[in-house]
Design a protein around this motif. Structure first.
Motif, PDB file in Angstrom:
ATOM      1  N   PHE A 156      -9.386   7.412  -3.191  1.00 53.09           N
ATOM      2  CA  PHE A 156      -9.751   7.322  -4.595  1.00 53.09           C
ATOM      3  C   PHE A 156     -10.934   8.226  -4.921  1.00 53.09           C
ATOM      4  O   PHE A 156     -12.006   8.094  -4.349  1.00 53.09           O
ATOM      5  N   GLN A 202      -6.931   3.417 -12.052  1.00 52.50           N
ATOM      6  CA  GLN A 202      -6.553   4.533 -11.204  1.00 52.50           C
ATOM      7  C   GLN A 202      -5.392   5.277 -11.841  1.00 52.50           C
ATOM      8  O   GLN A 202      -4.617   4.718 -12.612  1.00 52.50           O
ATOM      9  N   ARG A 212       1.812   3.618  -2.978  1.00 53.48           N
ATOM     10  CA  ARG A 212       0.390   3.678  -3.308  1.00 53.48           C
ATOM     11  C   ARG A 212      -0.134   2.260  -3.422  1.00 53.48           C
ATOM     12  O   ARG A 212       0.638   1.294  -3.394  1.00 53.48           O
ATOM     13  N   SER A 213      -1.448   2.114  -3.556  1.00 55.36           N
ATOM     14  CA  SER A 213      -2.054   0.796  -3.710  1.00 55.36           C
ATOM     15  C   SER A 213      -2.185   0.423  -5.175  1.00 55.36           C
ATOM     16  O   SER A 213      -2.309   1.302  -6.042  1.00 55.36           O
ATOM     17  N   THR A 225       0.818  -1.223   0.000  1.00 56.36           N
ATOM     18  CA  THR A 225       0.000   0.000   0.000  1.00 56.36           C
ATOM     19  C   THR A 225       0.847   1.266   0.000  1.00 56.36           C
ATOM     20  O   THR A 225       0.315   2.370   0.016  1.00 56.36           O
ATOM     21  N   SER A 226       2.159   1.102   0.022  1.00 51.94           N
ATOM     22  CA  SER A 226       3.063   2.244  -0.009  1.00 51.94           C
ATOM     23  C   SER A 226       4.090   2.030  -1.123  1.00 51.94           C
ATOM     24  O   SER A 226       4.630   0.925  -1.259  1.00 51.94           O
ATOM     25  N   GLY A 243      -8.784  -5.526  -6.298  1.00 59.52           N
ATOM     26  CA  GLY A 243      -9.326  -4.218  -5.982  1.00 59.52           C
ATOM     27  C   GLY A 243     -10.742  -4.038  -6.470  1.00 59.52           C
ATOM     28  O   GLY A 243     -11.497  -5.005  -6.613  1.00 59.52           O
ATOM     29  N   ASN A 253      -5.946   8.678  -7.570  1.00 60.73           N
ATOM     30  CA  ASN A 253      -5.493   8.174  -6.273  1.00 60.73           C
ATOM     31  C   ASN A 253      -4.589   9.209  -5.621  1.00 60.73           C
ATOM     32  O   ASN A 253      -3.520   9.527  -6.127  1.00 60.73           O
ATOM     33  N   LYS A 285      -2.821   9.527  -2.084  1.00 63.92           N
ATOM     34  CA  LYS A 285      -2.482   8.893  -0.808  1.00 63.92           C
ATOM     35  C   LYS A 285      -3.500   7.807  -0.446  1.00 63.92           C
ATOM     36  O   LYS A 285      -3.965   7.697   0.684  1.00 63.92           O
ATOM     37  N   ASN A 286      -3.850   7.011  -1.464  1.00 64.25           N
ATOM     38  CA  ASN A 286      -4.770   5.876  -1.327  1.00 64.25           C
ATOM     39  C   ASN A 286      -6.203   6.296  -0.994  1.00 64.25           C
ATOM     40  O   ASN A 286      -6.984   5.503  -0.464  1.00 64.25           O
ATOM     41  N   SER A 338      -2.489   8.020 -10.534  1.00 62.18           N
ATOM     42  CA  SER A 338      -1.934   8.610  -9.321  1.00 62.18           C
ATOM     43  C   SER A 338      -1.823  10.125  -9.436  1.00 62.18           C
ATOM     44  O   SER A 338      -1.419  10.669 -10.469  1.00 62.18           O
ATOM     45  N   ASN A 359      -4.562  -1.267  -7.995  1.00 63.89           N
ATOM     46  CA  ASN A 359      -5.991  -1.535  -8.222  1.00 63.89           C
ATOM     47  C   ASN A 359      -6.163  -1.835  -9.708  1.00 63.89           C
ATOM     48  O   ASN A 359      -6.218  -0.930 -10.540  1.00 63.89           O
TER      49      ASN A 359
END
Length: 365
Positions: free
Chosen positions: A227, A339, A59-60, A56-57, A80, A222, A224-225, A341, A62
């Motif tokens: 959405f 997604q 970012r995630s 998840t870091s 996701g 996205n 910081k996660n 970013s 999906n």
């Protein structure tokens, strides 16, 4: 149906928390693997990708991943949500906007016109678009539109450099190619592209048309996660012009079928395919590493790496994607995310990592 007091007492807070945790993970880690992912063939990269997409870091992840070899699925995952608001899990067959991966379809349509003798790659664009007022229309060629060596920024602006001497990526050149195709073929680009998809049995692929009921999942930005839904901006004729550059919708299976047929002679003649995958200009792209790769017609060609691959990427409107074909091992990789970013440095974070995992795996040894 009401819950009785006895039921409420029987269900402790810890039990509720445990059930909730299991259900959440079962939905979000909606990862269904197909084909052989056993250790003898694909265990190394399969385990690495499985682990990677749970991070998840920074970012995630999906999206969906499909890897095939010799036409057989050896790895597939859907991880996701297709719809975050309603918590609808992604499926491998979901339709994504493929954005700049659309350019490869446009290049193939142009090359089919070349095969029919209707387009000369080295003729100036003035031959096909006689109403262009710009003087550069007399020296920029179709070849230079296809490989982004024309120096065009906007249709009404002077060239950035002498045609054929440098690389400048953008939308305008492929919008022009769409118009050239329509002039020479006598067909609307949308009609021709959709007909090509039918011919190739790509039943989930089509040109996104404003005002129609397009079957495509939601795209998100996205941050910081968190959405946020990205709504399609209505652009009218501007969108129609954009379609040859980035307006096509497809899914992982269809894009895999496209790669299988393109690279195995089912779409273009061998000599035309060679034109598409040869290059005389190079450019660096973050999704394909720090070094410059060749750019043919709608394809990056990485032939300086230990094993050659041919591919492209796409991003925008809440989507990011990459697809690559490794001809020496007959391996195809498709990664689609719904997604985009907010941090541009992370647009292709997982796509880059998956490319690196596959390239270092026993699949390509």
């Amino acid at each position: 149906m009401k819950t009785s007091d006895a039921d409420k007492k029987a269900t402790s807070p810890l039990k509720i928390l445990a059930i909730s945790f299991l259900l959440t993970n079962a939905v979000f880690a909606n990862a269904h693997a197909e084909g052989n992912s056993s250790a003898d063939k694909s265990g190394d990269y399969a385990v690495e990708i499985d682990s990677l997409i749970k991070e998840t870091s920074p970012r995630s992840f999906n999206g969906v991943i499909l890897i095939t070899q010799h036409g057989k699925t050896i790895y597939s995952k859907a991880y996701g949500y297709a719809d975050f608001e309603n918590k609808v899990p992604l499926k491998l067959d979901d339709n994504f906007r493929i954005m700049s991966n659309s350019k490869q379809i446009t290049a193939a349509l142009i090359l089919r016109e070349v095969e029919k003798g209707r387009i000369d790659l080295h003729s100036p664009v003035r031959k096909y678009l006689p109403d262009l007022p710009q003087a550069w229309a007399d020296k920029v060629t179709v070849h230079q539109l296809l490989n982004f060596s024309a120096g065009i920024t906007e249709i009404d602006q002077p060239l950035s450099f002498q045609p054929g001497t440098d690389f400048l990526y953008g939308v305008t050149t492929y919008a022009m190619l769409g118009h050239i195709f329509e002039k020479t073929s006598g067909k609307k680009y949308i009609e021709a592209a959709n007909d090509l998809f039918k011919e190739l049995a790509m039943d989930n692929s089509f040109c996104y048309e404003e005002g129609k009921n397009n079957n495509v999942i939601n795209g998100y930005v996205n941050s910081k996660n968190v959405f946020e839904l990205k709504v399609h901006p209505v652009q009218g004729q501007g969108w129609v012009d954009f379609i040859p550059a980035g307006g096509i919708v497809s899914n992982a299976r269809d894009l895999n079928a496209w790669d299988e047929k393109l690279h195995k002679g089912k779409i273009l003649k061998p000599e035309t395919y060679k034109l598409m995958t040869n290059y005389d200009i190079s450019s660096q792209h973050v999704a394909f590493g720090a070094e410059k790769n060749g750019y043919g017609y709608g394809v990056y060609v990485s032939d300086k790496t230990p094993i050659k691959y041919i591919g492209h990427s796409g991003k925008g409107l809440g989507f990011a994607s990459i697809k690559m074909y490794f001809p020496e091992k007959d391996v195809d990789v498709v990664v689609l995310e719904n997604q985009f970013s907010e941090d541009s440095a992370l647009h292709y974070y997982f796509e880059i990592k998956i490319r690196e995992i596959v390239m270092n795996s026993n699949l390509l040894r």
